[in-house]
Scaffold this active site. Structure first.
Site, mmCIF file in Angstrom:
data_model
loop_
_atom_site.group_PDB
_atom_site.id
_atom_site.type_symbol
_atom_site.label_atom_id
_atom_site.label_comp_id
_atom_site.label_asym_id
_atom_site.label_seq_id
_atom_site.Cartn_x
_atom_site.Cartn_y
_atom_site.Cartn_z
ATOM 1 N N HIS A 154 0.835 -1.208 0.000
ATOM 2 C CA HIS A 154 0.000 0.000 0.000
ATOM 3 C C HIS A 154 0.868 1.255 0.000
ATOM 4 O O HIS A 154 0.492 2.277 0.557
ATOM 5 C CB HIS A 154 -0.958 0.008 1.200
ATOM 6 C CG HIS A 154 -0.290 -0.192 2.532
ATOM 7 N ND1 HIS A 154 0.088 -1.441 3.009
ATOM 8 C CD2 HIS A 154 0.094 0.695 3.468
ATOM 9 C CE1 HIS A 154 0.667 -1.312 4.183
ATOM 10 N NE2 HIS A 154 0.685 -0.035 4.496
ATOM 11 N N GLY A 163 5.599 14.327 6.826
ATOM 12 C CA GLY A 163 5.270 13.340 5.800
ATOM 13 C C GLY A 163 4.503 12.169 6.382
ATOM 14 O O GLY A 163 3.490 12.347 7.052
ATOM 15 N N HIS A 221 -1.983 3.000 9.458
ATOM 16 C CA HIS A 221 -2.566 2.188 8.395
ATOM 17 C C HIS A 221 -3.189 0.946 9.021
ATOM 18 O O HIS A 221 -2.579 0.318 9.900
ATOM 19 C CB HIS A 221 -1.487 1.753 7.401
ATOM 20 C CG HIS A 221 -0.761 2.890 6.767
ATOM 21 N ND1 HIS A 221 0.467 2.747 6.151
ATOM 22 C CD2 HIS A 221 -1.076 4.216 6.675
ATOM 23 C CE1 HIS A 221 0.848 3.913 5.675
ATOM 24 N NE2 HIS A 221 -0.054 4.838 6.008
ATOM 25 N N GLU A 263 -8.314 -7.587 7.224
ATOM 26 C CA GLU A 263 -8.862 -8.063 8.507
ATOM 27 C C GLU A 263 -10.364 -7.782 8.523
ATOM 28 O O GLU A 263 -10.861 -6.956 7.766
ATOM 29 C CB GLU A 263 -8.210 -7.334 9.686
ATOM 30 C CG GLU A 263 -6.698 -7.334 9.713
ATOM 31 C CD GLU A 263 -6.080 -8.722 9.614
ATOM 32 O OE1 GLU A 263 -4.904 -8.844 9.258
ATOM 33 O OE2 GLU A 263 -6.798 -9.728 9.875
ATOM 34 N N HIS A 271 -4.119 1.628 20.085
ATOM 35 C CA HIS A 271 -2.727 1.150 20.121
ATOM 36 C C HIS A 271 -1.899 1.886 19.058
ATOM 37 O O HIS A 271 -0.837 2.440 19.355
ATOM 38 C CB HIS A 271 -2.698 -0.361 19.856
ATOM 39 C CG HIS A 271 -1.321 -0.946 19.761
ATOM 40 N ND1 HIS A 271 -0.724 -1.648 20.792
ATOM 41 C CD2 HIS A 271 -0.405 -0.930 18.748
ATOM 42 C CE1 HIS A 271 0.477 -2.046 20.413
ATOM 43 N NE2 HIS A 271 0.706 -1.611 19.171
ATOM 44 N N GLU A 272 -2.396 1.892 17.836
ATOM 45 C CA GLU A 272 -1.609 2.501 16.756
ATOM 46 C C GLU A 272 -1.413 4.003 16.989
ATOM 47 O O GLU A 272 -0.358 4.556 16.708
ATOM 48 C CB GLU A 272 -2.300 2.255 15.404
ATOM 49 C CG GLU A 272 -2.394 0.790 15.007
ATOM 50 C CD GLU A 272 -1.065 0.059 15.040
ATOM 51 O OE1 GLU A 272 -0.011 0.700 14.784
ATOM 52 O OE2 GLU A 272 -1.057 -1.143 15.385
ATOM 53 N N HIS A 299 1.504 4.795 18.881
ATOM 54 C CA HIS A 299 2.707 4.905 18.043
ATOM 55 C C HIS A 299 2.743 6.261 17.351
ATOM 56 O O HIS A 299 3.778 6.912 17.271
ATOM 57 C CB HIS A 299 2.718 3.803 16.970
ATOM 58 C CG HIS A 299 2.924 2.422 17.499
ATOM 59 N ND1 HIS A 299 3.881 2.103 18.447
ATOM 60 C CD2 HIS A 299 2.268 1.262 17.225
ATOM 61 C CE1 HIS A 299 3.818 0.806 18.702
ATOM 62 N NE2 HIS A 299 2.846 0.271 18.000
ATOM 63 N N HIS A 317 6.563 -0.264 21.767
ATOM 64 C CA HIS A 317 5.792 -1.343 22.377
ATOM 65 C C HIS A 317 6.168 -1.524 23.847
ATOM 66 O O HIS A 317 7.295 -1.285 24.241
ATOM 67 C CB HIS A 317 6.037 -2.652 21.621
ATOM 68 C CG HIS A 317 5.193 -2.760 20.393
ATOM 69 N ND1 HIS A 317 5.601 -3.438 19.271
ATOM 70 C CD2 HIS A 317 3.975 -2.238 20.105
ATOM 71 C CE1 HIS A 317 4.648 -3.367 18.346
ATOM 72 N NE2 HIS A 317 3.643 -2.630 18.839
#
Lengths: 82, 402
Positions: free
Chosen positions: B67, B89, B95, B100, B119-120, B123, B129
């Site tokens: 992707h 950027g 993503h 899923e 969770h993402e 980040h 993590h």
């Protein structure tokens, strides 16, 4: 030595990819010493096992493989993310 | 955090939802993402404003396979999503793997978008993590109740190391947010958070019983079942896992396989043709297939045809040859036809009249290689029901090479 079954080969390949993706394992393609690669991979398995609180054996035991197969986030677990 | 601990150098961060998964209503996707941002805004001074066009700090999108970045997705399962640490950027972007099955429910038939997005976005704000099992930033997906989901202390410590605690305010929202899309929770709504300086009150850990030794002569089991060729023995929250390929017994907990199932099963059995295992506890039962728990469970055991007088089951075993499942309750047993999904007529019957030598309650039952094994306390009875013969009596833990 017992013949390495097809399943074990598959598991090893899966583990290699997992460690490359999440633990920065780099297979030294032109390494003369195959064993050098194996030790390096054992270290990475230990690193993964200790991250998840598994028994640190450096071997691809079933619990380690089970953990590798669980659905997860795509970001590496160790900080050398480039 | 990531190398050099990148973080947003401002407090009002913007985000944009570039596309939607067809698995969910668009409003549900928007709500899941807004709720995920709220988790982080409630413990930091950050505010998140949604943009509908142009470049936002955090661009959120669904995609499958390759992707456009160096980290292609891998089809169903495996990697669910990823996100980039704060920078220009692609930095901050999140993503989600469209291969899923995304859902807004706490189900086991798909992945909860709120949980994965929260969770993402951790980040996207700069967190790496965590190896703390229940932390949101733990890398493995765990289905859990999202209704009053809370960040773990590890998550809070991590994000506050980057951005500090939420700003104290005079009760009025510091920024007017458009009515349909609140970008900030007014402090009154913010969950009261323990400020980092307060010492966490010491909670006395509930005393979980230690796991009995494999070869303890008094070892008994709550339930036993086969699962994809292996045999699982349950007692309290502990599992003993015996595989036909490895001689050693593996020691696990129920929560390591099925985090949301409560320990202390009464009974369990597998219908291998359907790759399905059923667990019973009190007057409810769950169906699982491997790790995933089928949606719509738990269900009442009355759905199987038990009278309401039956409040719990002692043991269950499925006969792979006749496709009947035997449920043991007290000194009686029922026969359930898995094909017609109904109880057979003429039941319950006395256990002793049909199973030789079993004159008492059954704790657990197992079928292996055509023979039946009935467990009562620390003893086990091997029975050949075709020839109506009690073959031998053994210790319950004879399967552990003692």
């Amino acid at each position: 030595f017992p013949v390495v079954t097809e399943k074990e080969k598959e598991d090893k390949q899966f583990a290699k990819k997992y460690l490359e993706k999440f633990y920065d394992f780099k297979e030294e393609k032109n390494s003369l010493f195959k064993s050098k690669n194996l030790n390096h991979m054992d270290d990475k398995i230990r690193e993964m096992q200790s991250f998840f609180g598994l028994e640190v054996t450096g071997e691809l035991d079933r619990k380690t493989l089970d953990m590798m197969k669980k659905p997860r986030c795509g970001i590496p677990d160790i900080r050398s993310y480039s | 955090t990531f190398p050099q601990s990148p973080r947003w150098k401002k407090e009002d961060v913007t985000y944009r939802i570039l596309n939607y998964t067809p698995d969910m209503l668009q409003a549900d996707v928007e709500e899941a993402i807004a709720k995920a941002f709220q988790l982080w805004s409630s413990v930091t001074p950050l505010t998140f404003t949604r943009l509908y066009n142009g470049q936002a700090d955090i661009m959120i999108s669904f995609a499958a396979g390759f992707h456009g970045d160096f980290y292609s997705f891998d089809g169903p399962g495996g990697t669910l999503a990823h996100a980039y640490p704060p920078s220009t950027g692609i930095g901050g972007d999140a993503h989600f793997d469209e291969d899923e099955n995304w859902t807004k429910f706490t189900t086991y038939n798909g992945f909860n978008l709120f949980l994965v997005a929260a969770h993402e976005l951790g980040h996207s704000l700069g967190l790496g993590h965590s190896n703390v099992f229940n932390a949101l930033m733990y890398p493995i997906y765990m289905a859990r109740d999202t209704r009053d989901f809370r960040l773990s202390q590890d998550d809070i410590d991590g994000i506050q190391a980057l951005y500090g605690p939420p700003r104290e305010s005079s009760g009025l929202p510091t920024k007017s947010s458009p009515p349909q899309e609140p970008t900030e929770m007014t402090p009154a709504e913010a969950p009261t958070e323990m400020s980092p300086r307060e010492e966490p009150t010491e909670t006395t850990p509930t005393k979980t019983p230690i796991r009995p030794q494999d070869c303890d002569p008094h070892l008994s089991f709550d339930a036993i079942t086969t699962l994809r060729g292996e045999t699982l023995f349950f007692k309290g929250s502990y599992v003993w896992r015996k595989s036909p390929y490895f001689s050693d017994i593996e020691h696990d907990t129920i929560s390591s396989f099925w985090p949301s199932l409560t320990a202390g099963f009464d009974a369990a059995y597998e219908v291998d043709k359907k790759d399905r295992v059923l667990f019973f506890k009190d007057d409810q039962y769950w169906a699982v297939s491997g790790y995933s728990i089928e949606s719509g469970f738990p269900k009442p055991i009355q759905n199987l045809g038990f009278p309401t007088s039956v409040r719990k089951i002692d043991a269950a075993v499925h006969d792979q040859n006749t496709k009947k499942t035997y449920f043991f309750v007290g000194n009686k047993y029922w026969s359930f036809n898995e094909n017609t999904q109904s109880m057979e007529r003429g039941y319950p019957r006395k256990i002793a009249s049909d199973f030789q030598g079993i004159g008492h309650t059954v704790d657990a039952a197992l079928q292996k290689n055509g023979l039946f094994y009935f467990f009562h306390g620390s003893n086990q009875y091997e029975v050949d029901i075709k020839n109506r013969k009690l073959i031998r009596t053994m210790k319950s833990n004879s399967w552990f090479n003692c």
